[in-house]
Motif scaffolding. Sequence first.
Motif, mmCIF file in Angstrom:
data_model
loop_
_atom_site.group_PDB
_atom_site.id
_atom_site.type_symbol
_atom_site.label_atom_id
_atom_site.label_comp_id
_atom_site.label_asym_id
_atom_site.label_seq_id
_atom_site.Cartn_x
_atom_site.Cartn_y
_atom_site.Cartn_z
ATOM 1 N N LEU A 1 0.835 -1.201 0.000
ATOM 2 C CA LEU A 1 0.000 0.000 0.000
ATOM 3 C C LEU A 1 0.867 1.248 0.000
ATOM 4 O O LEU A 1 0.577 2.217 -0.716
ATOM 5 N N ASP A 2 1.935 1.243 0.768
ATOM 6 C CA ASP A 2 2.869 2.377 0.751
ATOM 7 C C ASP A 2 3.424 2.591 -0.657
ATOM 8 O O ASP A 2 3.516 3.725 -1.146
ATOM 9 N N HIS A 3 3.821 1.497 -1.304
ATOM 10 C CA HIS A 3 4.373 1.584 -2.653
ATOM 11 C C HIS A 3 3.322 2.117 -3.630
ATOM 12 O O HIS A 3 3.619 2.992 -4.466
ATOM 13 N N ALA A 4 2.087 1.604 -3.545
ATOM 14 C CA ALA A 4 1.026 2.034 -4.447
ATOM 15 C C ALA A 4 0.699 3.514 -4.267
ATOM 16 O O ALA A 4 0.470 4.240 -5.243
ATOM 17 N N ALA A 5 0.696 3.969 -3.020
ATOM 18 C CA ALA A 5 0.411 5.379 -2.753
ATOM 19 C C ALA A 5 1.499 6.269 -3.331
ATOM 20 O O ALA A 5 1.217 7.347 -3.884
ATOM 21 N N ALA A 6 2.752 5.835 -3.239
ATOM 22 C CA ALA A 6 3.851 6.605 -3.822
ATOM 23 C C ALA A 6 3.739 6.651 -5.342
ATOM 24 O O ALA A 6 4.020 7.685 -5.969
ATOM 25 N N GLU A 7 3.315 5.541 -5.952
ATOM 26 C CA GLU A 7 3.109 5.512 -7.402
ATOM 27 C C GLU A 7 2.042 6.515 -7.827
ATOM 28 O O GLU A 7 2.161 7.176 -8.867
ATOM 29 N N ALA A 8 0.982 6.607 -7.025
ATOM 30 C CA ALA A 8 -0.169 7.435 -7.401
ATOM 31 C C ALA A 8 0.104 8.921 -7.237
ATOM 32 O O ALA A 8 -0.431 9.740 -7.973
ATOM 33 N N GLY A 9 0.974 9.272 -6.277
ATOM 34 C CA GLY A 9 1.098 10.671 -5.922
ATOM 35 C C GLY A 9 -0.109 11.054 -5.081
ATOM 36 O O GLY A 9 -1.239 10.690 -5.402
ATOM 37 N N ARG A 10 0.106 11.756 -3.981
ATOM 38 C CA ARG A 10 -0.997 11.920 -3.032
ATOM 39 C C ARG A 10 -1.553 13.331 -2.951
ATOM 40 O O ARG A 10 -2.613 13.552 -2.387
ATOM 41 N N GLU A 11 -0.848 14.300 -3.506
ATOM 42 C CA GLU A 11 -1.216 15.686 -3.233
ATOM 43 C C GLU A 11 -2.634 16.022 -3.697
ATOM 44 O O GLU A 11 -3.383 16.693 -2.993
ATOM 45 N N ASP A 12 -3.019 15.558 -4.890
ATOM 46 C CA ASP A 12 -4.322 15.929 -5.437
ATOM 47 C C ASP A 12 -5.325 14.780 -5.402
ATOM 48 O O ASP A 12 -6.361 14.839 -6.062
ATOM 49 N N ARG A 13 -5.027 13.744 -4.652
ATOM 50 C CA ARG A 13 -5.909 12.573 -4.615
ATOM 51 C C ARG A 13 -6.865 12.672 -3.426
ATOM 52 O O ARG A 13 -6.457 12.996 -2.314
ATOM 53 N N LEU A 14 -8.112 12.362 -3.687
ATOM 54 C CA LEU A 14 -9.113 12.284 -2.626
ATOM 55 C C LEU A 14 -9.701 10.885 -2.662
ATOM 56 O O LEU A 14 -10.408 10.521 -3.607
ATOM 57 N N LEU A 15 -9.426 10.090 -1.663
ATOM 58 C CA LEU A 15 -9.875 8.698 -1.633
ATOM 59 C C LEU A 15 -11.377 8.653 -1.355
ATOM 60 O O LEU A 15 -11.844 9.193 -0.347
ATOM 61 N N THR A 16 -12.126 7.997 -2.262
ATOM 62 C CA THR A 16 -13.580 7.940 -2.111
ATOM 63 C C THR A 16 -14.091 6.547 -1.760
ATOM 64 O O THR A 16 -15.243 6.407 -1.339
ATOM 65 N N SER A 17 -13.246 5.500 -1.937
ATOM 66 C CA SER A 17 -13.712 4.151 -1.600
ATOM 67 C C SER A 17 -12.529 3.224 -1.343
ATOM 68 O O SER A 17 -11.446 3.387 -1.903
ATOM 69 N N ILE A 18 -12.770 2.239 -0.490
ATOM 70 C CA ILE A 18 -11.856 1.118 -0.262
ATOM 71 C C ILE A 18 -12.685 -0.146 -0.419
ATOM 72 O O ILE A 18 -13.803 -0.238 0.102
ATOM 73 N N PHE A 19 -12.139 -1.125 -1.135
ATOM 74 C CA PHE A 19 -12.877 -2.360 -1.382
ATOM 75 C C PHE A 19 -11.977 -3.543 -1.075
ATOM 76 O O PHE A 19 -10.923 -3.705 -1.696
ATOM 77 N N PHE A 20 -12.390 -4.364 -0.104
ATOM 78 C CA PHE A 20 -11.686 -5.601 0.224
ATOM 79 C C PHE A 20 -12.362 -6.729 -0.560
ATOM 80 O O PHE A 20 -13.489 -7.117 -0.259
ATOM 81 N N GLY A 21 -11.667 -7.239 -1.609
ATOM 82 C CA GLY A 21 -12.222 -8.288 -2.442
ATOM 83 C C GLY A 21 -11.395 -9.551 -2.378
ATOM 84 O O GLY A 21 -10.339 -9.598 -1.749
#
Length: 395
Positions: A51-71
């Motif tokens: 998750l840390d790696h994925a967040a770094a890939e995405a860049g966080r400054e302009d991201r607003l998380l709207t959902s989390i899905f455990f599948g």
Amino acid sequence: MTSTHPQGREGFGLYIHWPFCLSKCPYCDFNSHAARQIDQDRWRRALITELDHAAAEAGREDRLLTSIFFGGGTPSLMAPDTTAALIEHARSLFRCSNDLEITLEANPSAVDRDRFAAFRQAGVNRVSLGIQSLREDSLRFLERHHDRQEALTAIETAASLFPRYSFDLIYARPGQTVEEWRSELAEALTLAGDHLSLYQLTIEQGTRFFNDYAKGAFILPDDEQAVALYEVTQQIMAAAGRPAYEVSNHARPGEECRHNLTYWRGGDYLAVGPGAHGRLTLGDGAQRHTLALRRHRAPEIWLSQVEAKGHATREKTILSAAERREELILMGLRLYDGLDPALFARLGGQSLDSALSASGLAMLRDEGLIATDGPLRVTPQGMLCLNSVIAALLP
């Protein structure tokens, strides 16, 4: 840190894949694996690391998380402490919408009230139950671990603990008549909340049912019967105030699964866990591009790679502009509301009209398969042959 301002109509999601099940269902082609012994602490650490790696890939400054899905798999086999740790960590990495949707998939055989209460305490606010049938004979055919009473208990438990819940049913099963399905669906509606997922049984290559069906072990309803089952599904659900908003998903207006809408509307989403797929839009202007990501599928290989290098990325591909637009069309036309031209232009970098085959569009409208007014959307008749409709629309 939270915000009330959505990133965009399409949202931004996080998908976390838990690959383990009690056993492999004979119709399932998902990345799921039967496992009795799971090192929960080791898996918790690895998922947080990726998750840390994925967040770094995405860049966080302009991201607003709207959902989390455990599948999965069966995420309800995950230790609630692991669920809580992942939710807390995601909240620390991103700004989150005030109405952050957090869904966890569960099977009735992996449900007890204390465990569900722990998931609710962890922050899960929506649960999706794999019921599949309310009939004992069908549960046996599908080789589910639960019986009818366990299904009913799981639904009751979910309804009492979670503000939003949904469950899945499979129809077009061997020998199923329209009247039998009408009766089962009527009962389901007495148990349902505001959302139901209703899937036609399909035979997928690589599953045991694929081999069984090829050998003649069972017979599925023919095309005419399958269409009749589909049509009665639409009629009953619309009359009950839960019309289809996607090919297999029905909800009261406003109660759609927001995470899945992110997929269908072409939004970005992070992918964590074995075999998880992600999409990220990166860069600006001429440098703007969409990245398709896939993590390694095999759980043990995924685990060892995350521990060795912080992630288990198997593929990372920059989609061409044409590939991105085709994907937007493929996903967007699954929605009964259709494709929003403004959203398509923003995400696809081109007007929707210029991305379509003009002759194909005219033909489909003449045949009543595409609506003649409003956004580009497939008619109920067109939904019966959606793949052919999409093929005709693509240049």
